[in-house]
Design an enzyme around this catalytic site. Structure first.
Site, PDB file in Angstrom:
ATOM      1  N   ASP A 146       0.766  -1.169   0.322  1.00 17.32           N
ATOM      2  CA  ASP A 146      -0.344   0.012   0.367  1.00 17.32           C
ATOM      3  C   ASP A 146       0.884   1.307   0.218  1.00 17.32           C
ATOM      4  O   ASP A 146       1.685   0.902   0.539  1.00 17.32           O
ATOM      5  CB  ASP A 146      -0.809  -0.036   1.345  1.00 17.32           C
ATOM      6  CG  ASP A 146      -1.769   0.757   1.161  1.00 17.32           C
ATOM      7  OD1 ASP A 146      -1.973   2.348   1.301  1.00 17.32           O
ATOM      8  OD2 ASP A 146      -3.556   0.650   1.271  1.00 17.32           O
ATOM      9  N   ASN A 201      -0.470  13.762  -3.696  1.00 18.56           N
ATOM     10  CA  ASN A 201      -1.233  14.326  -5.383  1.00 18.56           C
ATOM     11  C   ASN A 201      -2.068  15.556  -4.471  1.00 18.56           C
ATOM     12  O   ASN A 201      -2.371  16.809  -5.322  1.00 18.56           O
ATOM     13  CB  ASN A 201      -2.501  13.458  -5.245  1.00 18.56           C
ATOM     14  CG  ASN A 201      -2.619  11.492  -6.461  1.00 18.56           C
ATOM     15  OD1 ASN A 201      -1.689  12.365  -6.641  1.00 18.56           O
ATOM     16  ND2 ASN A 201      -3.397  11.025  -5.994  1.00 18.56           N
ATOM     17  N   ASP A 235       0.809   9.735 -10.008  1.00 18.58           N
ATOM     18  CA  ASP A 235       0.826   8.776 -11.245  1.00 18.58           C
ATOM     19  C   ASP A 235       2.635   8.809 -11.513  1.00 18.58           C
ATOM     20  O   ASP A 235       2.647   7.346 -11.343  1.00 18.58           O
ATOM     21  CB  ASP A 235       0.035   9.612 -12.488  1.00 18.58           C
ATOM     22  CG  ASP A 235      -1.079   9.999 -12.723  1.00 18.58           C
ATOM     23  OD1 ASP A 235      -1.539   9.355 -11.753  1.00 18.58           O
ATOM     24  OD2 ASP A 235      -1.511  10.538 -13.358  1.00 18.58           O
ATOM     25  N   ASP A 239      -4.107   2.773  -4.659  1.00 16.17           N
ATOM     26  CA  ASP A 239      -2.945   3.152  -3.821  1.00 16.17           C
ATOM     27  C   ASP A 239      -2.584   1.638  -3.745  1.00 16.17           C
ATOM     28  O   ASP A 239      -1.438   1.655  -3.190  1.00 16.17           O
ATOM     29  CB  ASP A 239      -2.597   3.651  -2.919  1.00 16.17           C
ATOM     30  CG  ASP A 239      -3.364   3.552  -1.751  1.00 16.17           C
ATOM     31  OD1 ASP A 239      -4.632   3.060  -1.788  1.00 16.17           O
ATOM     32  OD2 ASP A 239      -3.508   4.495  -0.690  1.00 16.17           O
TER      33      ASP A 239
END
Length: 323
Positions: free
Chosen positions: A208, A216, A225, A251
């Site tokens: 994770d 972000n 990304d 994620d």
């Protein structure tokens, strides 16, 4: 020509079907209480097929290899022991303290390269006639036939795995190029079937990317990304050709690792974790090894729980401990 009368002579579909037929034949021929085809994996003896229920064990059960009569047989003890109390190696075997075994038959099942795959074996709580020693050639030939079929079956499964991965490429994650959730589910189902049939080890690791939301929010989705692509490349470049790497969530990443000994699995994940940490990536990791009686779904649940425990700890060193 009418071939309906030949229906009972049709070839067996695979090693599993042939194994069960051999066990049924030997059970009827010798009358031993329990016949087994097993797989030896490190110190585990995994029961793949069984005939008879006197000892309360059957397919999917796991015994300790080093404690077994089969380990003694492979080590040089007699293949056929009508009276195990007359064989010191069998008297000393710990399994004899757990189960009343007075007679034993065992033949190794070998791969084409001569390495041990498992055993064809039988147990009975009563001493058997000495005449059964004369049947050793029969049992050995049946064992060799199963070994031959096993070798062809395993090669076919290797080819099938490669074909499955080619087909799964149609279901890939557009951003990272990894397998997506759909492909992941197909690959899991196929490997679970193989693990059940042949006793292969099967493990799963979950990752994770904890810092994705923060990146972000602070640097923009383009930076997020880029991070996802980088993690995907790290994972893909760190595994073997037989392993499968997937992005299963925004994620979350996963690796499916067939036929991987636990020590090799831990070493691989340790290398991945260290590489991610050295690059300053905040990733939670959890993994688990499939247990034959429980299957891969329970292993995934255990890996998921381990991953979230790792997340809670918020330590620099990820969790590298099997569940």
């Amino acid at each position: 020509m009418d071939t309906t009368s030949f229906s009972s002579l049709k070839p067996y579909k695979n090693f599993t079907e042939a194994s069960q037929a051999v066990l049924e034949f030997l059970h009827e021929r010798f009358g031993f209480a329990l016949w087994l085809v097993t797989r030896t994996e490190q110190n585990e003896q995994i029961i793949l097929s069984s005939e008879g229920h006197t000892y309360g064990v059957g397919s999917g059960d796991v015994l300790v290899w080093s404690e077994s009569f089969c380990a003694q047989m492979v080590g040089g003890a007699p293949h056929i022991a009508p009276n195990t109390s007359e064989v010191a190696a069998y008297v000393a075997a710990p399994v004899g303290q757990k189960f009343p075994v007075q007679a034993y038959i065992g033949i190794p099942l070998l791969r084409a390269d001569g390495n041990l795959f498992g055993t064809l074996c039988a147990y009975d709580p009563k001493v058997q006639p000495e005449l059964i020693r004369e049947e050793q050639a029969l049992v050995e030939n049946l064992g060799r036939l199963l070994s031959t079929l096993l070798d062809y079956d395993l090669q076919a499964q290797t080819n099938a795995r490669e074909l499955e991965k080619v087909k799964a490429e149609a279901h890939h994650d557009g951003l990272t190029g990894l397998f997506n959730q759909t492909a992941w589910l197909h690959l899991i189902a196929a490997e679970e079937e193989r693990a059940t049939r042949y006793g292969h080890s099967l493990s799963v690791a979950l990752f994770d990317l904890d810092s994705l939301k923060y990146i972000n929010d602070t640097q923009g989705h383009a930076a997020g990304d880029k991070l996802l692509k980088h993690v995907a490349e790290v994972l893909k470049s760190s595994v073997r050709a037989s392993d499968s790497v997937a992005r299963i969530g925004g994620d979350e990443f996963a690796i499916l690792l067939p036929e991987t000994p636990k020590d090799e699995l831990e070493a691989m994940l340790k290398r991945i974790a260290e590489r991610l940490i050295n690059e300053g990536l905040d990733v939670s990791i959890g993994f688990s090894v499939r247990k034959p009686k429980l299957g891969i779904e329970k292993a995934i649940e255990a890996a998921d729980a381990a991953m979230y425990q790792d997340k809670k700890r918020r330590k620099a060193k990820p969790l590298i401990k099997a569940k």
